[in-house]
Design a protein around this motif. Structure first.
Motif, PDB file in Angstrom:
ATOM      1  N   ASP A  41       0.854  -1.182   0.000  1.00  0.00           N
ATOM      2  CA  ASP A  41       0.000   0.000   0.000  1.00  0.00           C
ATOM      3  C   ASP A  41       0.894   1.238   0.000  1.00  0.00           C
ATOM      4  N   ASP A  42       1.147   1.787  -1.186  1.00  0.00           N
ATOM      5  CA  ASP A  42       2.094   2.899  -1.311  1.00  0.00           C
ATOM      6  C   ASP A  42       1.643   4.134  -0.534  1.00  0.00           C
ATOM      7  N   GLU A  43       0.337   4.433  -0.551  1.00  0.00           N
ATOM      8  CA  GLU A  43      -0.146   5.609   0.168  1.00  0.00           C
ATOM      9  C   GLU A  43       0.077   5.464   1.671  1.00  0.00           C
ATOM     10  N   PHE A  44      -0.160   4.265   2.183  1.00  0.00           N
ATOM     11  CA  PHE A  44       0.045   3.998   3.596  1.00  0.00           C
ATOM     12  C   PHE A  44       1.522   4.126   3.955  1.00  0.00           C
ATOM     13  N   ILE A  45       2.379   3.567   3.126  1.00  0.00           N
ATOM     14  CA  ILE A  45       3.824   3.639   3.377  1.00  0.00           C
ATOM     15  C   ILE A  45       4.296   5.085   3.342  1.00  0.00           C
ATOM     16  N   ASP A  46       3.828   5.852   2.363  1.00  0.00           N
ATOM     17  CA  ASP A  46       4.223   7.257   2.267  1.00  0.00           C
ATOM     18  C   ASP A  46       3.784   8.039   3.504  1.00  0.00           C
ATOM     19  N   ALA A  47       2.592   7.731   4.014  1.00  0.00           N
ATOM     20  CA  ALA A  47       2.102   8.412   5.213  1.00  0.00           C
ATOM     21  C   ALA A  47       2.971   8.076   6.419  1.00  0.00           C
ATOM     22  N   LEU A  48       3.383   6.807   6.536  1.00  0.00           N
ATOM     23  CA  LEU A  48       4.259   6.415   7.627  1.00  0.00           C
ATOM     24  C   LEU A  48       5.614   7.101   7.510  1.00  0.00           C
ATOM     25  N   VAL A  49       6.122   7.216   6.293  1.00  0.00           N
ATOM     26  CA  VAL A  49       7.401   7.900   6.078  1.00  0.00           C
ATOM     27  C   VAL A  49       7.292   9.358   6.521  1.00  0.00           C
ATOM     28  N   ALA A  50       6.193  10.008   6.162  1.00  0.00           N
ATOM     29  CA  ALA A  50       6.003  11.407   6.548  1.00  0.00           C
ATOM     30  C   ALA A  50       6.006  11.561   8.060  1.00  0.00           C
TER      31      ALA A  50
END
Length: 251
Positions: A41-50
């Protein structure tokens, strides 16, 4: 990253973000971990990175040690919110309370607060309001508009403030009158806070010991459904404003 309800320790994304920040997890390491656990889930991963790379010191930190942790948790939820949805049955939601109304709410607390404790809580609530810049959908039952929290003048001012807030572009306010059918199916108070992605949403519920924060996917789905049921039996915004104006004239 689903979990059981958290009691006064922040939402899932606050807890995960705090752990990541404390341990200094880099973006590269976090993405490797996601790959290792087959998370696609790229959106989820990006949110965690942020979250992991956010080193911002929030305004609420100045209240640490002065207020219960649940107050700080709610402010941090606001900070990360993509949107917020409130269902209010007995009290006007905190983000829409006037100073006088908020003081009356806190004055009813048992054990009673000192003047200094009262001032800190009211200042924190008003600061939360000034920082809120997300879309805010609010459904208020008539009971919350009629219960006099404070005196007649304070309640009249609160209703006037609600009318003003309802004109704001980011606020959608709806009212459920006493004689509206169907409200009993979904009548509990709640605050639904949307995260950067739906997996990071959180529901805040009032509890005797402080805010009860819920983030398990099954329960979130139930609360989403509950909000839509409540919304369906509420008056549309223009009729809601007319309703509040009539109540204000009665005071």
């Amino acid at each position: 990253m689903q979990g059981a309800p958290a009691y006064g320790h922040g939402s899932r994304y606050q807890r995960e973000g705090a752990r990541a920040a404390a341990s200094g997890v880099s973006e590269q390491r976090l993405r490797r971990l996601a790959s290792h656990y087959a998370c696609v889930d790229d959106e989820f991963i990006d949110a965690l990175v942020a979250m992991a790379t956010d080193r911002t010191r929030g305004w609420w930190e100045e209240y640490r040690g002065l207020l219960p942790t649940s107050f700080l948790d709610l402010a941090e939820l606001d900070h990360h919110a993509a949107f917020q949805r409130d269902v209010a049955v007995l009290y006007v939601p905190g983000l829409l309370q006037t100073e006088g109304y908020a003081r009356s709410v806190f004055a009813s607390r048992i054990p009673e607060l000192t003047d200094d404790e009262m001032d800190v809580r009211v200042r924190h609530r008003l600061t939360r309001q000034s920082k809120a810049d997300f879309p805010h959908e609010v459904v208020i039952h008539e009971s919350a508009l009629r219960i006099r929290v404070g005196d007649r003048a304070a309640m009249r001012m609160q209703l006037a403030s609600l009318l003003e807030a309802s004109e704001a572009e980011r606020v959608t306010l709806r009212v459920i009158p006493f004689d509206q059918d169907g409200f009993g199916r979904a009548s509990s108070t709640m605050t639904y806070v949307g995260g950067a992605v739906s997996k990071l949403d959180t529901v805040a519920r009032d509890a005797p010991h402080g805010a009860l924060l819920i983030d398990s996917e099954a329960q979130l789905g139930a609360y989403r459904t509950r909000f839509h049921k409540v919304e369906q039996v509420s008056l549309e915004p223009n009729r809601s404003r007319d309703f509040i104006r009539r109540l204000k004239k009665e005071l």
